[in-house]
Design a protein around this motif. Sequence first.
Motif, PDB file in Angstrom:
ATOM      1  N   UNK A 115      29.053  50.643  48.181  1.00  0.00           N
ATOM      2  CA  UNK A 115      28.496  50.498  46.843  1.00  0.00           C
ATOM      3  C   UNK A 115      28.760  51.749  46.024  1.00  0.00           C
ATOM      4  N   UNK A 116      29.051  51.541  44.757  1.00  0.00           N
ATOM      5  CA  UNK A 116      29.220  52.675  43.848  1.00  0.00           C
ATOM      6  C   UNK A 116      27.933  53.469  43.725  1.00  0.00           C
ATOM      7  N   UNK A 117      26.799  52.835  44.015  1.00  0.00           N
ATOM      8  CA  UNK A 117      25.520  53.545  43.969  1.00  0.00           C
ATOM      9  C   UNK A 117      25.458  54.652  45.008  1.00  0.00           C
ATOM     10  N   UNK A 118      26.221  54.502  46.080  1.00  0.00           N
ATOM     11  CA  UNK A 118      26.284  55.510  47.137  1.00  0.00           C
ATOM     12  C   UNK A 118      27.212  56.667  46.768  1.00  0.00           C
ATOM     13  N   UNK A 119      28.088  56.433  45.787  1.00  0.00           N
ATOM     14  CA  UNK A 119      29.096  57.435  45.424  1.00  0.00           C
ATOM     15  C   UNK A 119      29.243  57.501  43.903  1.00  0.00           C
ATOM     16  N   UNK A 120      28.257  58.056  43.216  1.00  0.00           N
ATOM     17  CA  UNK A 120      28.337  58.130  41.750  1.00  0.00           C
ATOM     18  C   UNK A 120      29.516  58.987  41.298  1.00  0.00           C
ATOM     19  N   UNK A 121      30.202  58.518  40.282  1.00  0.00           N
ATOM     20  CA  UNK A 121      31.372  59.234  39.761  1.00  0.00           C
ATOM     21  C   UNK A 121      31.550  58.874  38.290  1.00  0.00           C
ATOM     22  N   UNK A 122      32.359  59.654  37.603  1.00  0.00           N
ATOM     23  CA  UNK A 122      32.634  59.369  36.199  1.00  0.00           C
ATOM     24  C   UNK A 122      33.717  58.309  36.041  1.00  0.00           C
ATOM     25  N   UNK A 123      34.643  58.250  37.018  1.00  0.00           N
ATOM     26  CA  UNK A 123      35.764  57.323  36.904  1.00  0.00           C
ATOM     27  C   UNK A 123      35.960  56.616  38.244  1.00  0.00           C
ATOM     28  N   UNK A 124      36.212  55.304  38.167  1.00  0.00           N
ATOM     29  CA  UNK A 124      36.368  54.505  39.381  1.00  0.00           C
ATOM     30  C   UNK A 124      37.696  53.767  39.384  1.00  0.00           C
ATOM     31  N   UNK A 125      38.176  53.479  40.609  1.00  0.00           N
ATOM     32  CA  UNK A 125      39.335  52.616  40.811  1.00  0.00           C
ATOM     33  C   UNK A 125      38.966  51.623  41.906  1.00  0.00           C
ATOM     34  N   UNK A 126      38.938  50.326  41.556  1.00  0.00           N
ATOM     35  CA  UNK A 126      38.660  49.268  42.517  1.00  0.00           C
ATOM     36  C   UNK A 126      39.971  48.553  42.836  1.00  0.00           C
ATOM     37  N   UNK A 127      40.298  48.441  44.118  1.00  0.00           N
ATOM     38  CA  UNK A 127      41.518  47.765  44.549  1.00  0.00           C
ATOM     39  C   UNK A 127      41.137  46.709  45.573  1.00  0.00           C
ATOM     40  N   UNK A 128      41.528  45.464  45.332  1.00  0.00           N
ATOM     41  CA  UNK A 128      41.135  44.398  46.249  1.00  0.00           C
ATOM     42  C   UNK A 128      42.240  43.364  46.388  1.00  0.00           C
ATOM     43  N   UNK A 129      42.094  42.557  47.434  1.00  0.00           N
ATOM     44  CA  UNK A 129      43.022  41.450  47.656  1.00  0.00           C
ATOM     45  C   UNK A 129      42.218  40.225  48.051  1.00  0.00           C
ATOM     46  N   UNK A 130      42.580  39.060  47.482  1.00  0.00           N
ATOM     47  CA  UNK A 130      41.915  37.816  47.830  1.00  0.00           C
ATOM     48  C   UNK A 130      40.422  37.875  47.575  1.00  0.00           C
ATOM     49  N   UNK A 131      39.641  37.409  48.568  1.00  0.00           N
ATOM     50  CA  UNK A 131      38.187  37.394  48.403  1.00  0.00           C
ATOM     51  C   UNK A 131      37.571  38.774  48.528  1.00  0.00           C
ATOM     52  N   UNK A 132      38.401  39.795  48.766  1.00  0.00           N
ATOM     53  CA  UNK A 132      37.917  41.176  48.701  1.00  0.00           C
ATOM     54  C   UNK A 132      37.476  41.568  47.298  1.00  0.00           C
ATOM     55  N   UNK A 133      37.690  40.687  46.326  1.00  0.00           N
ATOM     56  CA  UNK A 133      37.256  40.944  44.954  1.00  0.00           C
ATOM     57  C   UNK A 133      35.740  40.839  44.819  1.00  0.00           C
ATOM     58  N   UNK A 134      35.045  40.209  45.776  1.00  0.00           N
ATOM     59  CA  UNK A 134      33.622  39.917  45.571  1.00  0.00           C
ATOM     60  C   UNK A 134      32.754  41.161  45.375  1.00  0.00           C
ATOM     61  N   UNK A 135      32.860  42.221  46.209  1.00  0.00           N
ATOM     62  CA  UNK A 135      32.026  43.392  45.909  1.00  0.00           C
ATOM     63  C   UNK A 135      32.440  44.079  44.622  1.00  0.00           C
ATOM     64  N   UNK A 136      33.740  43.997  44.280  1.00  0.00           N
ATOM     65  CA  UNK A 136      34.217  44.598  43.031  1.00  0.00           C
ATOM     66  C   UNK A 136      33.623  43.867  41.819  1.00  0.00           C
ATOM     67  N   UNK A 137      33.469  42.536  41.952  1.00  0.00           N
ATOM     68  CA  UNK A 137      32.875  41.761  40.864  1.00  0.00           C
ATOM     69  C   UNK A 137      31.435  42.178  40.647  1.00  0.00           C
ATOM     70  N   UNK A 138      30.703  42.371  41.738  1.00  0.00           N
ATOM     71  CA  UNK A 138      29.309  42.801  41.629  1.00  0.00           C
ATOM     72  C   UNK A 138      29.210  44.163  40.950  1.00  0.00           C
ATOM     73  N   UNK A 139      30.054  45.112  41.387  1.00  0.00           N
ATOM     74  CA  UNK A 139      29.986  46.466  40.830  1.00  0.00           C
ATOM     75  C   UNK A 139      30.479  46.499  39.387  1.00  0.00           C
TER      76      UNK A 139
END
Length: 358
Positions: A115-139
């Motif tokens: 979770x991004x809540x565990x690693x606060x930052x000013x800039x993020x990069x989310x990389x996913x494939x297939x259903x790996x998009x689900x946590x990225x959608x939440x964040x």
Amino acid sequence: MAASPVLMGAGIWNDSEPLECVSVLPEAPNTATFTFRAPSGALFDFQPGQFMTLEIPIPGGPLHRTYTISSSPSRPRSLSITAKAQDSSIGTRWMLDNLAPGTRIKAIGPAGLFSMSQHPAEKYLFISAGSGITPMMSMATYMFDLGTGSDLVLINCARRPSEIIFRERLEHMASRDPGIDLKFVVKEPDRYRPWTGYQGMFNQLMLGLMTPDYLEREVFCCGPESFMQSVRDALAGFGFDMDHYHQESFQAPVAKEEDMPELDDTVPEEGARAEILFATSGVTGQCAETDTVLAAAKASGLNIPSGCTFGVCGTCKIRKLSGEVHMVHNGGISEDDIEAGYILACCSNPIGRIEVAV
């Protein structure tokens, strides 16, 4: 302003209470989003990117399966899980065939450290494939709902455009929030529908084009292990500080820090020496592990035909007979060739002693 009478007195859901399905929304082939509510009216509290464990009542006994929560805690009245059934799926297949509004199901959670809540930052990069998009959608939804200004590059890879999960919802958020930069990569276009975006296997070249400032970003990655390996290789090859890299396989989400797998990738070591036996020529060359096989061959007076020199054209493909290399290519070699023992000399670093057919 007075609190809403609907929310006044509403407690927080816990797993002593079942979830009640309220909707089933098809997302892509064999993929659907299941939205649940708490029968008591309780609200859901979790960190974006966490998962739930569902107790699926299949014939012969319950089956426990973990699914990432695809909704955001900023929308606490419901909780959504998006699942894709593979050929061997049992639990997800049951859900697609049997879950309907009104169905109640037991669940355990929420849990997870991804979770991004565990690693606060000013800039993020989310990389996913297939259903790996689900946590990225939440964040991503959580960042969007905060309305405080996002700085997110979200890259999602799929087999073809019609299989991109959440495409329309992601495009809607990106159209409203200029801080969300959305990129899609597909292996092949849909028939009779042109695709003008990135195509092929995600690689180091794409990463540099999509996110020039990747070194400044906190990276989250989710997908099959082979995909995440290629992402790690691409980042490490660019000198990324892997302390700012976080991953979760959608096959095995992690609930506790002590269960986090160690990422023990084999990479060239500065100052380490390597030896290459060019078996066909009978020449043995000494080099650094940070040298490429192509450079070592030239230093030994041998010629390996080459073109682009960064793993695209495939001209320098040779067979590795023994040993291990670290190869970060950009699409110039197929997975079948890699499994058959071939490497691209221009982007392969020898680890210790290797033997090649040159």
